[in-house]
Design a protein around this motif. Sequence first.
Motif, PDB file in Angstrom:
ATOM      1  N   VAL A 259       0.830  -1.200   0.000  1.00  0.00           N
ATOM      2  CA  VAL A 259       0.000   0.000   0.000  1.00  0.00           C
ATOM      3  C   VAL A 259       0.865   1.250   0.000  1.00  0.00           C
ATOM      4  N   CYS A 260       0.408   2.262  -0.718  1.00  0.00           N
ATOM      5  CA  CYS A 260       1.059   3.570  -0.727  1.00  0.00           C
ATOM      6  C   CYS A 260      -0.046   4.623  -0.704  1.00  0.00           C
ATOM      7  N   PRO A 261      -0.340   5.183   0.471  1.00  0.00           N
ATOM      8  CA  PRO A 261      -1.446   6.142   0.570  1.00  0.00           C
ATOM      9  C   PRO A 261      -1.066   7.510  -0.002  1.00  0.00           C
ATOM     10  N   SER A 262      -1.062   7.580  -1.317  1.00  0.00           N
ATOM     11  CA  SER A 262      -0.712   8.812  -2.023  1.00  0.00           C
ATOM     12  C   SER A 262      -1.654   8.977  -3.205  1.00  0.00           C
TER      13      SER A 262
ATOM     14  N   GLU B 151       0.641   8.894 -10.767  1.00  0.00           N
ATOM     15  CA  GLU B 151       1.704   8.690 -11.754  1.00  0.00           C
ATOM     16  C   GLU B 151       2.992   8.226 -11.082  1.00  0.00           C
ATOM     17  N   VAL B 152       3.345   8.869  -9.981  1.00  0.00           N
ATOM     18  CA  VAL B 152       4.566   8.498  -9.274  1.00  0.00           C
ATOM     19  C   VAL B 152       4.423   7.108  -8.647  1.00  0.00           C
ATOM     20  N   VAL B 153       3.286   6.854  -8.033  1.00  0.00           N
ATOM     21  CA  VAL B 153       3.073   5.557  -7.390  1.00  0.00           C
ATOM     22  C   VAL B 153       3.098   4.434  -8.417  1.00  0.00           C
TER      23      VAL B 153
ATOM     24  N   VAL C 187      -3.296  -3.800 -13.702  1.00  0.00           N
ATOM     25  CA  VAL C 187      -2.526  -4.723 -12.866  1.00  0.00           C
ATOM     26  C   VAL C 187      -1.937  -3.982 -11.677  1.00  0.00           C
ATOM     27  N   VAL C 188      -1.376  -2.807 -11.931  1.00  0.00           N
ATOM     28  CA  VAL C 188      -0.805  -2.010 -10.850  1.00  0.00           C
ATOM     29  C   VAL C 188      -1.859  -1.702  -9.803  1.00  0.00           C
ATOM     30  N   ASP C 189      -3.012  -1.251 -10.263  1.00  0.00           N
ATOM     31  CA  ASP C 189      -4.059  -0.831  -9.330  1.00  0.00           C
ATOM     32  C   ASP C 189      -4.651  -2.003  -8.557  1.00  0.00           C
ATOM     33  N   ALA C 190      -4.568  -3.198  -9.122  1.00  0.00           N
ATOM     34  CA  ALA C 190      -5.065  -4.376  -8.410  1.00  0.00           C
ATOM     35  C   ALA C 190      -4.087  -4.837  -7.339  1.00  0.00           C
TER      36      ALA C 190
ATOM     37  N   HIS D 211      -3.435   2.120  -3.584  1.00  0.00           N
ATOM     38  CA  HIS D 211      -2.993   3.520  -3.519  1.00  0.00           C
ATOM     39  C   HIS D 211      -4.191   4.435  -3.678  1.00  0.00           C
ATOM     40  N   GLY D 212      -3.947   5.716  -3.473  1.00  0.00           N
ATOM     41  CA  GLY D 212      -5.014   6.713  -3.438  1.00  0.00           C
ATOM     42  C   GLY D 212      -4.986   7.437  -2.111  1.00  0.00           C
ATOM     43  N   SER D 213      -6.043   8.136  -1.791  1.00  0.00           N
ATOM     44  CA  SER D 213      -6.117   8.824  -0.507  1.00  0.00           C
ATOM     45  C   SER D 213      -6.123   7.802   0.628  1.00  0.00           C
ATOM     46  N   PRO D 214      -5.750   8.222   1.847  1.00  0.00           N
ATOM     47  CA  PRO D 214      -5.821   7.272   2.967  1.00  0.00           C
ATOM     48  C   PRO D 214      -7.198   6.645   3.128  1.00  0.00           C
TER      49      PRO D 214
END
Length: 327
Positions: free
Chosen positions: A212-215, A219-221, A274-277, A281-284
């Motif tokens: 998880v990356c809460p950002s 594009e960066v994630v 695939v990345v999103d699955a 990521h996204g807002s907390p």
Amino acid sequence: MSLPRRPGMTVPLAGPLHAQRDRIVELADMGFTDVWSAESDAGDGLTPLALTSVWEPRLRLGTAILPAYTRTPACMVQSAASMADAAPGRFVLGIGSSSNVIVERWNGVPFEEPYKKVRDVVRFVRDAFSGEKVTKQYDTFEIQGFRLGLRPEQTPPIVVAALREGMLKMAGREADGAITNWLGADDVPTVAAALREGAGGEDRELVARVFVCPSENAEVVRAGARRAIAAYMNVPVYAAFQEWLGRGDELAGMWAAWKAGDRKQALAEIPDSVVDALVVHGSPAECRATIDRYFDNGVTTTSLAVLPFDPDLDAWDAITSLAPSAG
């Protein structure tokens, strides 16, 4: 699912291990119930748990995982007994095959018959914890006259790292649950069904390491996530897992480019879907909602692994934003 939900975090946290006591206590204060360690190319899988066992008695401690190959069978059960003795009723032994890269390339141990090796280590650990002298021929090794000299007050449960149907069913039959990773929330029912089938329809713990990356800087994630996905999904066990989950067509371009030696093109071939699955990521709030879907779909325990893809994201702030108490 009748088993309780257990929100967990991957340890060690960022920074020197000796300086993490206050943060570990805060994890429990924020509603996390578990910490899970790993063992690959950094610290070992037990020292962070040993420290946590003293620092914070509210947390359950688990290995995700100790490789079945890199400790001998007797050493494995001694390690497990020591942790179980240090933290009665709070330690879970996670055992897995690991990968050919870690076992063979980094440790110089032949990566042979992983299914049988994991099964045999689990069986031996159970035999040793019985207190009886073990003299037995397993398929992948032989034990002659070993008796475990340390009997912890409570025998720890065992969970098995499992990515596909065969290992998941074996985890259901032979162990108390399974550990998995690199799967999306919508993949959980497939994994949970195989585990439950192996257990004869009974409940088993399903632990998932969730990246998880809460950002909101998508594009960066996604750029960072593509590098991580390419590194893992070209390891045979993970490639086979994604094929089993139905992502073979989506990852075919990446695999072809990687095989041809074109790393840049391989990254470009990984689709956003695939990345999103595979990386939350996204807002907390969006991340917490996705993590809830893992639980809703059959995961019983999470081990969140916060990935530092956004340089503007503070690691501890990210953990705090994902805490059960934050919702």
